[in-house]
Design a protein around this motif. Sequence first.
Motif, short mmCIF file in Angstrom:
data_model
loop_
_atom_site.label_atom_id
_atom_site.label_comp_id
_atom_site.label_asym_id
_atom_site.label_seq_id
_atom_site.Cartn_x
_atom_site.Cartn_y
_atom_site.Cartn_z
N ILE A 27 0.84 -1.21 0.00
CA ILE A 27 0.00 0.00 0.00
C ILE A 27 0.87 1.26 0.00
O ILE A 27 0.60 2.23 -0.74
CB ILE A 27 -0.95 0.00 1.22
CG1 ILE A 27 -1.99 -1.12 1.06
CG2 ILE A 27 -1.63 1.34 1.38
CD1 ILE A 27 -2.83 -1.36 2.30
N LEU A 28 1.94 1.23 0.81
CA LEU A 28 2.86 2.38 0.85
C LEU A 28 3.55 2.58 -0.50
O LEU A 28 3.80 3.72 -0.92
CB LEU A 28 3.90 2.18 1.95
CG LEU A 28 3.37 2.17 3.39
CD1 LEU A 28 4.51 1.89 4.37
CD2 LEU A 28 2.71 3.50 3.72
N ALA A 29 3.85 1.46 -1.18
CA ALA A 29 4.47 1.57 -2.51
C ALA A 29 3.49 2.13 -3.53
O ALA A 29 3.84 3.00 -4.35
CB ALA A 29 4.99 0.20 -2.95
N ILE A 30 2.25 1.65 -3.51
CA ILE A 30 1.24 2.12 -4.46
C ILE A 30 0.97 3.61 -4.28
O ILE A 30 0.80 4.35 -5.27
CB ILE A 30 -0.06 1.30 -4.30
CG1 ILE A 30 0.18 -0.15 -4.73
CG2 ILE A 30 -1.20 1.91 -5.10
CD1 ILE A 30 -0.98 -1.09 -4.43
N THR A 31 0.93 4.05 -3.03
CA THR A 31 0.64 5.47 -2.76
C THR A 31 1.86 6.36 -2.92
O THR A 31 1.76 7.58 -2.75
CB THR A 31 0.08 5.62 -1.33
OG1 THR A 31 1.02 5.05 -0.39
CG2 THR A 31 -1.26 4.92 -1.20
#
Length: 460
Positions: A64-68
């Motif tokens: 999620i941190l990578a996607i955002t």
Amino acid sequence: MRPPLFDHKPPVAATLLTARLPQKPPPKRFIERPSSRWIRFQLWFNAYRKFFAMVVTCNAVGLILAITGVWKYAREYTGACVLGNLLMAILMRNELFGRCLYLIVNTLFAKWPPLAFRLACTSVLQHLGGIHSGCAISGFMWLIYRVVTMFIDHRNNHSAVLTAGLVTNIAVAISIVSALPWVRNTHHNVFERHHRFIGWLGLASTWVFVILGDSYNISTHSWNPNGLMIIRQQDFWFAFGMTVFVLIPWFTIREVPVQAEIPSPKVVVLRFERGMQQGLLARISRSSIMEYHAFGIISEGKHAKEHYLICGVQGDFTRKLVENPPTHLWTRELKFAGVSNTSNLYKRGIRVCTGTGLGAALSTCLQSPDWYLIWIGSDQEKTFGPTIAGLIHKLGHERYLLWDSKKMGGRPDTMKLIKEAYAYWKAEVVFITSNWQGNQEMMEGCKEAGIPAFGTLWDF
């Protein structure tokens, strides 16, 4: 004082199956009282699922941190997140790595630490499959993210790289689906063939994906197949580690002579050369690379001249062992360790098994005078033959209790046997090998009674 179960002395001419049994048989059918939901939940949410949840949750947060766009590293080096997880998944199922872990724990923590610590060691080692499954699922999630981002930016990526990524995704997906418990437990051959051969295809396509991806410059849209540049990438070394740990067990396969003893149509006892330490399991096959089946090893110790496998007729492979007894079988010389291998951690213990589960239990009792055997079955002496009966007799009557459900009027109150044996033997732990229903009943009963116990797993 000994409890009533052990109070009487066996007759001089007692057979294997009547020694040290209660004088009065129980009712034909013993109905277990259902355990509370809390007890069942505690057994369900075991260390396996805790490891799985922890690994998947941490990776999901990272994804999620990578996607955002918060975690820049993962966006730039997604391949490392993919292959790092897959490497860990393979490592957790590698026989050499597992044996090393068991050796370290058994050497450092035998008997002296607090019981709670030793129980935790056994629990961690038994449930490493949770890390295996969690990392495999997490690696797949990162792989999907990697391929999706590449297809979104397909104009800057070469079609060869996109194709390799898609093939890798499909291969990993099939390998994971084939390893789901309901597939593995009900269609073992499907699991073996797809998980292994599609897994190998996935490993090969991973190499292609890594080399092509590291060789193609998306800025200049040109190829730069510089070997030094490729081996400096993390992806390369993760893929290299995966390959090494996949290949290690296959370097140890051998075709070995075997003698088959068929005491009854239900069982074949296989005799192999050389002795083994307790708590190990063997994988055997009629061919060098097709499906391998795991069985507990019975041996009197490393000094022994032979070891045995008890193979109950349950499917095509074991049925053919009875119908067409082999003279040679393929096996991996590098055996893998089971939960019984941690028996050295405990001062005294109880080993409970039903039917062919004796194969995973007997070595522990043969090689350690601190372990007591409870074996529940039907007409054991006739079913399993003189070789197994002779090994049982070597324990001495004071160290085993055999329950013949055919002669004793039905299955016993297993928890009564366990509780009385646990108190009499002053045990620290109980290891259980049984079918799903028997394992569930005994594990729930031990949990409710506060008896530390480890049973058979079907979810790894």
